[in-house]
Design an enzyme around this catalytic site. Structure first.
Site, PDB file in Angstrom:
ATOM      1  N   SER A   9       0.842  -1.194   0.000  1.00  0.00           N
ATOM      2  CA  SER A   9       0.000   0.000   0.000  1.00  0.00           C
ATOM      3  C   SER A   9       0.876   1.242   0.000  1.00  0.00           C
ATOM      4  CB  SER A   9      -0.912   0.016   1.226  1.00  0.00           C
ATOM      5  OG  SER A   9      -1.679   1.204   1.255  1.00  0.00           O
ATOM      6  N   LYS A  14      -3.436   4.143   5.802  1.00  0.00           N
ATOM      7  CA  LYS A  14      -3.698   2.714   5.908  1.00  0.00           C
ATOM      8  C   LYS A  14      -2.477   1.978   6.453  1.00  0.00           C
ATOM      9  CE  LYS A  14      -6.205   0.933   2.691  1.00  0.00           C
ATOM     10  NZ  LYS A  14      -6.697   0.361   1.407  1.00  0.00           N
ATOM     11  N   ASP A  69      -8.131  -4.560   0.348  1.00  0.00           N
ATOM     12  CA  ASP A  69      -9.030  -3.732  -0.439  1.00  0.00           C
ATOM     13  C   ASP A  69     -10.234  -3.505   0.450  1.00  0.00           C
ATOM     14  OD1 ASP A  69      -9.260  -2.418  -3.030  1.00  0.00           O
ATOM     15  OD2 ASP A  69     -11.105  -3.565  -3.220  1.00  0.00           O
ATOM     16  N   SER A  70     -10.595  -2.264   0.629  1.00  0.00           N
ATOM     17  CA  SER A  70     -11.643  -1.947   1.581  1.00  0.00           C
ATOM     18  C   SER A  70     -12.493  -0.803   1.070  1.00  0.00           C
ATOM     19  CB  SER A  70     -11.042  -1.595   2.948  1.00  0.00           C
ATOM     20  OG  SER A  70     -10.054  -0.587   2.819  1.00  0.00           O
ATOM     21  N   PHE A 157      -9.666   8.302   8.512  1.00  0.00           N
ATOM     22  CA  PHE A 157      -9.563   8.776   7.132  1.00  0.00           C
ATOM     23  C   PHE A 157     -10.723   8.199   6.335  1.00  0.00           C
ATOM     24  CE2 PHE A 157      -7.261   4.838   7.551  1.00  0.00           C
ATOM     25  CZ  PHE A 157      -7.489   4.138   6.379  1.00  0.00           C
ATOM     26  N   GLY A 158     -10.778   8.551   5.068  1.00  0.00           N
ATOM     27  CA  GLY A 158     -11.848   8.031   4.220  1.00  0.00           C
ATOM     28  C   GLY A 158     -13.217   8.461   4.715  1.00  0.00           C
ATOM     29  N   HIS A 185     -13.322  -2.832  10.792  1.00  0.00           N
ATOM     30  CA  HIS A 185     -13.366  -3.876   9.767  1.00  0.00           C
ATOM     31  C   HIS A 185     -11.977  -4.423   9.473  1.00  0.00           C
ATOM     32  CE1 HIS A 185     -12.609   0.016   8.079  1.00  0.00           C
ATOM     33  NE2 HIS A 185     -12.439  -0.417   6.858  1.00  0.00           N
ATOM     34  N   ARG A 186     -10.985  -3.549   9.491  1.00  0.00           N
ATOM     35  CA  ARG A 186      -9.612  -3.981   9.229  1.00  0.00           C
ATOM     36  C   ARG A 186      -9.096  -4.854  10.366  1.00  0.00           C
ATOM     37  NH1 ARG A 186      -8.248   0.610   7.352  1.00  0.00           N
ATOM     38  NH2 ARG A 186      -8.824  -0.033   5.242  1.00  0.00           N
TER      39      ARG A 186
END
Length: 206
Positions: A9, A14, A69-70, A157-158, A185-186
């Site tokens: 990445s 991330k 991938d998220s 973030f995001g 989720h990660r």
């Protein structure tokens, strides 16, 4: 048993999140930076794109590679933005533009119909140079919640500033990093991945 791997990445946010999660759960792991090319993410699922990135990093470096991938899936949008989350407002758009577009699209949608889910797929690819026959594994994590009406919080973030996890009255961006790392989720995907990483470490160390 220690394990070295490349994290495929170039997203600094991330990378830092992965380093915190991995350091907490697998302190013997050594996370190496990846400076290789980014492959074309032409998959149509999170798993396909995660594997594309991990395979490219493993081939480029000759090392064990991890890639994720998220994205966020919104119920009333039929699961969109999904794999297009990072470029929802256009390939050159940033987080703020993506968030604003999503909020605009949901401007007429009220609770309880603003359900959403963060999804993360982590792919592990072990090249043949490291382990005879090579090896691949995919882990998934989901984080259920509701979309806020306006961004709140300065962490993360995001889409974190508009994502309210189930059971909480704050957004993911209002959580402290260690709070987010405990439930995201990660983090959930990594919990599923951890036993496989430990098995690979044992096999590689024979």
């Amino acid at each position: 048993m220690s394990l070295e791997f490349v994290l495929a990445s170039h997203n600094a946010h991330k990378v830092r999140e992965f380093q915190r999660i991995i350091g907490e759960r697998m302190p013997q792991a050594v996370v190496l930076p990846y400076d290789g090319p980014e492959p074309v993410e032409e998959g149509v699922t999170f798993a396909e794109n995660a594997l594309i990135k991990a395979r490219a990093a493993a081939q480029h470096t000759g090392r064990i590679a991890l890639a994720d991938d998220s994205g966020i899936t919104v119920d009333v949008l039929g699961g969109a933005p999904g794999i297009f989350s990072a470029r929802w407002a256009g390939s050159a758009a940033g987080d703020e533009a993506n968030v604003r577009l999503l909020l605009d699209q949901l401007s007429d949608i009220r609770r309880p119909h603003r359900g959403a889910e963060f999804h993360c797929t982590i792919a592990l690819v072990v090249p043949e140079a490291v382990l005879a026959g090579g090896h691949e594994f995919v882990a998934e994590g989901r984080w259920r919640g509701t979309l806020a009406y306006e961004p709140r919080g300065s962490h993360g973030f995001g889409y974190d500033p508009i994502f309210e996890p189930d059971g909480l009255e704050v957004t993911a961006a209002e959580l402290r990093p260690e709070e987010k790392d405990a439930q995201s989720h990660r983090a959930r995907a990594f919990v599923e991945l951890l036993p496989e990483l430990e098995r690979v470490a044992a096999r590689v160390g024979r």
